[in-house]
Enzyme design. Structure first.
Site, PDB file in Angstrom:
ATOM      1  N   CYS A  73      23.700  -2.305  35.574  1.00  0.00           N
ATOM      2  CA  CYS A  73      22.952  -2.416  34.320  1.00  0.00           C
ATOM      3  C   CYS A  73      21.460  -2.264  34.615  1.00  0.00           C
ATOM      4  CB  CYS A  73      23.207  -3.772  33.673  1.00  0.00           C
ATOM      5  SG  CYS A  73      22.182  -4.065  32.210  1.00  0.00           S
ATOM      6  N   GLU A 108      26.718 -10.370  40.528  1.00  0.00           N
ATOM      7  CA  GLU A 108      25.315 -10.045  40.240  1.00  0.00           C
ATOM      8  C   GLU A 108      24.386 -10.828  41.161  1.00  0.00           C
ATOM      9  OE1 GLU A 108      21.833 -10.722  36.947  1.00  0.00           O
ATOM     10  OE2 GLU A 108      23.879 -10.533  36.168  1.00  0.00           O
TER      11      GLU A 108
END
Length: 327
Positions: free
Chosen positions: A99, A129
């Site tokens: 992202c 992440e």
């Protein structure tokens, strides 16, 4: 069942980063053919992963499981420098579906590290992440999961210290931890814009509004989805019973006994088709009315990597990292 009204949160479901990540895998499959290898689940949703598997995507954790010359996609959560370097060394054709809002954090970490900064990262241990962001550096980045951790962290120096945050955290919890970090390290550098992404913020704000209007909240999302879990936690914290379901089959009629209205939302990695299936299941259980709550309309769209955009002439013939521009 007595609940008769369904109130839909706005916004809910897919965000721009998830849309982009899924499209990258689908375009790669169309352009290069199956199989396409994906490092980790592209997004944390059981149904999305299952549909991509059916189309020819193979999800792996170890790059040793990818054959030479294969096409590899990094998941939306991002990967460490070590994974990036290993993938390049193995000669894969690489597309980075990280992202762009996570990439923004990676870029900030790299920039400040060159200036001699250490980091405190607020996030959940083991989340991909967090592993990707912390893995941008070999040292000098310290994880805190809660306020208590802040008292225990021991950076090597405090003159150049910065804080970064997992993008899918509870906004309120992150604010409390950040306040504790600032109290202990008054000179710490904070991001110009908060790291928690717009979609996480918007969906949490919508649940805050929704919770006061309904008797029970249903969150559509998979157990591994951090942002979906935070939506359920937030509703419960606000005093409204809340349950998270992967799909309509997990709904339990007992949840709705004695309750007039049901609030319905979905995490940023949950497709709208699952929301509609939950609505149909609630109708079978007795719901008769559906209305949408007023909310923010999201119009953000992130570009695809070079080599996968419509009109790109030829397949990428050499290994290439396609890191997106920061947003």
């Amino acid at each position: 069942m007595t609940a008769r009204d369904i109130v839909l949160a706005e916004p809910r479901g897919f965000c721009a980063g998830v849309d982009r990540a899924i499209e990258i895998v689908e375009r790669a499959l169309e352009k290069f053919g199956a199989p396409i290898y994906v490092r980790h689940e592209i997004v944390h949703n059981t149904h999305v992963v299952g549909e991509l598997k059916a189309k020819g995507a193979i999800f792996i954790e170890e790059l040793a499981d990818v054959p030479p010359g294969a096409t590899l996609v990094f998941s939306a959560h991002g990967v460490s420098k070590a994974v990036q370097n290993e993938a390049k060394a193995r000669g894969f054709r690489i597309f980075d579906a990280t992202c762009p809002l996570v990439t923004k954090v990676h870029v900030e970490v790299a920039k400040l590290a060159r200036e001699g900064y250490e980091f405190i990262m607020i996030g959940h241990k083991g989340h991909p992440e967090v592993e990707g962001t912390m893995g941008q550096l070999s040292e000098g980045i310290h994880l805190v999961e809660d306020v208590a951790d802040v008292a225990r962290v021991q950076p090597a120096q405090t003159e150049r210290l910065a804080v970064v945050t997992q993008t899918t955290l509870s906004v309120d919890d992150a604010a409390a931890i950040t306040a504790a970090v600032r109290e202990r390290f008054p000179g710490i550098r904070q991001p110009k814009q908060q790291d928690i992404c717009y979609a996480t913020q918007n969906r949490q704000d919508a649940v805050k509004q929704l919770s006061g209007q309904v008797d029970v909240v249903i969150v559509v999302g998979s157990p591994t989805s951090s942002n979906s879990n935070r939506l359920r936690d937030l509703a419960v914290k606000l005093g409204t019973p809340a349950y998270m379901v992967d799909d309509a089959s997990e709904l339990q009629p007992a949840w709705f006994e004695g309750r007039q209205s049901v609030g319905l939302t979905a995490g940023a990695s949950a497709p709208e088709v699952l929301v509609q299936q939950v609505i149909e299941r609630l109708r079978l259980l007795g719901a008769v009315a559906v209305r949408k709550m007023d909310g923010i309309e999201e119009t953000i769209k992130f570009p695809l990597p070079k080599g996968l955009k419509l009109g790109d002439a030829a397949a990428v013939s050499t290994p290439a990292s396609t890191t997106p521009a920061s947003a």
